[in-house]
Motif scaffolding. Structure first.
Motif, PDB file in Angstrom:
ATOM      1  N   ARG A  57      -6.878 -46.089 127.193  1.00  0.00           N
ATOM      2  CA  ARG A  57      -7.841 -47.036 127.743  1.00  0.00           C
ATOM      3  C   ARG A  57      -7.969 -48.282 126.867  1.00  0.00           C
ATOM      4  NH1 ARG A  57     -10.858 -45.246 131.939  1.00  0.00           N
ATOM      5  NH2 ARG A  57     -12.472 -46.810 131.510  1.00  0.00           N
ATOM      6  N   LYS A  58      -7.256 -48.295 125.748  1.00  0.00           N
ATOM      7  CA  LYS A  58      -7.300 -49.444 124.848  1.00  0.00           C
ATOM      8  C   LYS A  58      -5.924 -50.059 124.585  1.00  0.00           C
ATOM      9  CE  LYS A  58     -11.396 -48.035 122.188  1.00  0.00           C
ATOM     10  NZ  LYS A  58     -11.896 -47.709 120.817  1.00  0.00           N
ATOM     11  N   TYR A  59      -4.886 -49.211 124.615  1.00  0.00           N
ATOM     12  CA  TYR A  59      -3.561 -49.684 124.230  1.00  0.00           C
ATOM     13  C   TYR A  59      -2.492 -49.231 125.227  1.00  0.00           C
ATOM     14  CZ  TYR A  59      -6.084 -49.725 119.758  1.00  0.00           C
ATOM     15  OH  TYR A  59      -7.016 -49.908 118.769  1.00  0.00           O
ATOM     16  N   SER A  60      -1.472 -50.058 125.369  1.00  0.00           N
ATOM     17  CA  SER A  60      -0.302 -49.630 126.121  1.00  0.00           C
ATOM     18  C   SER A  60       0.557 -48.747 125.213  1.00  0.00           C
ATOM     19  CB  SER A  60       0.491 -50.842 126.605  1.00  0.00           C
ATOM     20  OG  SER A  60       0.747 -51.737 125.539  1.00  0.00           O
ATOM     21  N   SER A  61       1.471 -47.986 125.809  1.00  0.00           N
ATOM     22  CA  SER A  61       2.314 -47.054 125.063  1.00  0.00           C
ATOM     23  C   SER A  61       3.785 -47.382 125.305  1.00  0.00           C
ATOM     24  CB  SER A  61       2.038 -45.610 125.491  1.00  0.00           C
ATOM     25  OG  SER A  61       0.686 -45.271 125.283  1.00  0.00           O
ATOM     26  N   MET A  62       4.601 -47.109 124.288  1.00  0.00           N
ATOM     27  CA  MET A  62       6.029 -47.411 124.379  1.00  0.00           C
ATOM     28  C   MET A  62       6.868 -46.191 124.019  1.00  0.00           C
ATOM     29  SD  MET A  62       9.054 -48.187 122.637  1.00  0.00           S
ATOM     30  CE  MET A  62       8.823 -48.902 121.021  1.00  0.00           C
ATOM     31  N   TRP A  63       7.954 -46.001 124.740  1.00  0.00           N
ATOM     32  CA  TRP A  63       8.972 -44.998 124.426  1.00  0.00           C
ATOM     33  C   TRP A  63      10.331 -45.631 124.651  1.00  0.00           C
ATOM     34  CZ3 TRP A  63      12.792 -43.560 127.827  1.00  0.00           C
ATOM     35  CH2 TRP A  63      13.625 -42.507 127.429  1.00  0.00           C
ATOM     36  N   ALA A  64      11.239 -45.412 123.703  1.00  0.00           N
ATOM     37  CA  ALA A  64      12.609 -45.902 123.839  1.00  0.00           C
ATOM     38  C   ALA A  64      13.580 -44.761 123.592  1.00  0.00           C
ATOM     39  CB  ALA A  64      12.882 -47.038 122.866  1.00  0.00           C
ATOM     40  N   HIS A  65      14.551 -44.618 124.468  1.00  0.00           N
ATOM     41  CA  HIS A  65      15.597 -43.595 124.343  1.00  0.00           C
ATOM     42  C   HIS A  65      16.298 -43.727 122.991  1.00  0.00           C
ATOM     43  CE1 HIS A  65      19.332 -41.403 125.237  1.00  0.00           C
ATOM     44  NE2 HIS A  65      18.660 -40.832 126.244  1.00  0.00           N
ATOM     45  N   LYS A  66      16.762 -42.620 122.452  1.00  0.00           N
ATOM     46  CA  LYS A  66      17.405 -42.641 121.129  1.00  0.00           C
ATOM     47  C   LYS A  66      18.653 -43.516 121.099  1.00  0.00           C
ATOM     48  CE  LYS A  66      20.091 -38.346 121.765  1.00  0.00           C
ATOM     49  NZ  LYS A  66      21.422 -38.959 121.554  1.00  0.00           N
ATOM     50  N   ASP A  67      19.241 -43.803 122.259  1.00  0.00           N
ATOM     51  CA  ASP A  67      20.423 -44.658 122.324  1.00  0.00           C
ATOM     52  C   ASP A  67      20.090 -46.103 122.688  1.00  0.00           C
ATOM     53  OD1 ASP A  67      22.061 -42.491 121.696  1.00  0.00           O
ATOM     54  OD2 ASP A  67      22.329 -41.943 123.804  1.00  0.00           O
ATOM     55  N   GLY A 104      14.772 -39.391 116.906  1.00  0.00           N
ATOM     56  CA  GLY A 104      15.619 -40.544 117.181  1.00  0.00           C
ATOM     57  C   GLY A 104      15.062 -41.533 118.170  1.00  0.00           C
ATOM     58  N   ALA A 105      13.918 -41.245 118.768  1.00  0.00           N
ATOM     59  CA  ALA A 105      13.307 -42.164 119.742  1.00  0.00           C
ATOM     60  C   ALA A 105      12.286 -43.065 119.049  1.00  0.00           C
ATOM     61  CB  ALA A 105      12.617 -41.371 120.844  1.00  0.00           C
ATOM     62  N   TRP A 106      12.222 -44.298 119.510  1.00  0.00           N
ATOM     63  CA  TRP A 106      11.135 -45.186 119.116  1.00  0.00           C
ATOM     64  C   TRP A 106       9.944 -44.898 120.025  1.00  0.00           C
ATOM     65  CZ3 TRP A 106      10.747 -48.367 115.006  1.00  0.00           C
ATOM     66  CH2 TRP A 106      11.914 -48.775 114.354  1.00  0.00           C
ATOM     67  N   ARG A 107       8.754 -44.800 119.440  1.00  0.00           N
ATOM     68  CA  ARG A 107       7.536 -44.610 120.215  1.00  0.00           C
ATOM     69  C   ARG A 107       6.395 -45.369 119.559  1.00  0.00           C
ATOM     70  NH1 ARG A 107       9.655 -39.342 119.850  1.00  0.00           N
ATOM     71  NH2 ARG A 107      10.304 -38.437 121.869  1.00  0.00           N
ATOM     72  N   SER A 108       5.325 -45.582 120.321  1.00  0.00           N
ATOM     73  CA  SER A 108       4.103 -46.128 119.740  1.00  0.00           C
ATOM     74  C   SER A 108       3.602 -45.172 118.665  1.00  0.00           C
ATOM     75  CB  SER A 108       3.029 -46.288 120.818  1.00  0.00           C
ATOM     76  OG  SER A 108       3.427 -47.207 121.802  1.00  0.00           O
ATOM     77  N   ARG A 109       2.958 -45.718 117.667  1.00  0.00           N
ATOM     78  CA  ARG A 109       2.329 -44.875 116.657  1.00  0.00           C
ATOM     79  C   ARG A 109       1.163 -44.129 117.299  1.00  0.00           C
ATOM     80  NH1 ARG A 109       3.923 -45.870 111.423  1.00  0.00           N
ATOM     81  NH2 ARG A 109       5.294 -47.698 111.170  1.00  0.00           N
ATOM     82  N   GLU A 110       0.938 -42.916 116.872  1.00  0.00           N
ATOM     83  CA  GLU A 110      -0.053 -42.069 117.519  1.00  0.00           C
ATOM     84  C   GLU A 110      -1.484 -42.581 117.350  1.00  0.00           C
ATOM     85  OE1 GLU A 110       0.447 -37.911 116.769  1.00  0.00           O
ATOM     86  OE2 GLU A 110       2.615 -38.010 117.019  1.00  0.00           O
ATOM     87  N   LYS A 111      -1.710 -43.450 116.377  1.00  0.00           N
ATOM     88  CA  LYS A 111      -3.055 -44.007 116.240  1.00  0.00           C
ATOM     89  C   LYS A 111      -3.403 -44.943 117.398  1.00  0.00           C
ATOM     90  CE  LYS A 111      -1.741 -47.846 113.149  1.00  0.00           C
ATOM     91  NZ  LYS A 111      -1.993 -48.441 111.805  1.00  0.00           N
ATOM     92  N   PHE A 112      -2.394 -45.311 118.199  1.00  0.00           N
ATOM     93  CA  PHE A 112      -2.619 -46.153 119.373  1.00  0.00           C
ATOM     94  C   PHE A 112      -2.538 -45.337 120.661  1.00  0.00           C
ATOM     95  CE2 PHE A 112      -0.565 -49.110 116.265  1.00  0.00           C
ATOM     96  CZ  PHE A 112      -1.711 -49.825 115.963  1.00  0.00           C
ATOM     97  N   ALA A 113      -2.894 -44.065 120.587  1.00  0.00           N
ATOM     98  CA  ALA A 113      -2.737 -43.169 121.734  1.00  0.00           C
ATOM     99  C   ALA A 113      -3.869 -43.259 122.752  1.00  0.00           C
ATOM    100  CB  ALA A 113      -2.608 -41.722 121.247  1.00  0.00           C
TER     101      ALA A 113
END
Length: 224
Positions: free
Chosen positions: A71-81, A59-68
């Protein structure tokens, strides 16, 4: 004692300069974000959402793992609510673009800067904890956490006020950190904060190391 006094005074200047540089960098990040947010919206503003992020089974939004690669990409996580709206998506995508652009020049000099938006939603860079976005539970509850109460306070402080935490450690981030936050307002509305995690491992190791047999060290916060 005189030599100790000189060392303490010089060390204090050195540490204070480091803290001031952190604050200066956060002001730069916030300023760039607001400048881009004030630009007219275009039809392409939201088109790259599915390119960067996906809704995970929990239920959480996250960055796709190919952008893990931190050192190249920022990462995102959003609570399920988290409230998924076009305006919120635009803020996140602007933050993604900004953080990624600055990463190339800052990856070693300033490897931690991120946005904590209401939701909560976190997006940004911290190369010391590269997999945090995928380790954060979808229902992560930070209630009572000093860092979250400063990043998303019920009564936001003045726009130019920095808020520093004490030493922070939790189940997701085991490193000893001190966090600092600068509030982000747009059109009088509080959007969240821009933050930085300052690793204290080196500082603690340095000040507690001694060649004097039997010496012990204690560090006290001002509140005891």
């Amino acid at each position: 004692l005189r030599e100790i006094d000189i060392y303490v005074a010089e060390r204090a200047k050195h540490e204070e300069a480091r803290f001031k540089q952190v604050q200066s960098n956060l002001e730069l990040v916030r300023g760039q974000f607001l400048e881009r947010l004030n630009r007219p919206e275009s039809s392409e503003d939201l088109s790259r959402w599915d390119y960067w992020y996906m809704l995970y089974p929990d239920g959480a939004w996250r960055s796709r793992e190919k952008f893990a690669d931190a050192r190249k990409y920022s990462s995102m996580w959003a609570h399920k609510d988290w409230a998924d709206t076009p305006a919120a998506r635009r803020e996140v995508l602007i933050a993604q673009e900004l953080c990624d652009e600055m990463l190339e020049g800052w990856v070693d000099a300033f490897p931690s800067y991120y946005f904590q938006f209401r939701g909560p939603l976190n997006i940004g860079v911290d190369t010391a904890i590269p997999t945090w976005a995928w380790e954060m539970p979808a229902d992560y509850d930070g209630t009572g956490s000093e860092w979250l109460e400063l990043a998303l306070p019920k009564n936001p402080p003045p726009a130019e006020q920095f808020s520093w935490t004490g030493l922070q450690q939790d189940s997701v981030v085991a490193l000893p950190l001190v966090c600092v936050y600068l509030p982000v307002f747009h059109g009088g509305e509080f959007l969240g904060s821009v933050g930085h995690n300052l690793s204290m491992s080196g500082t603690l190791d340095d000040v507690t190391r001694s060649d004097i047999p039997g010496a012990a060290h204690f560090i006290f916060r001002t509140d005891g």
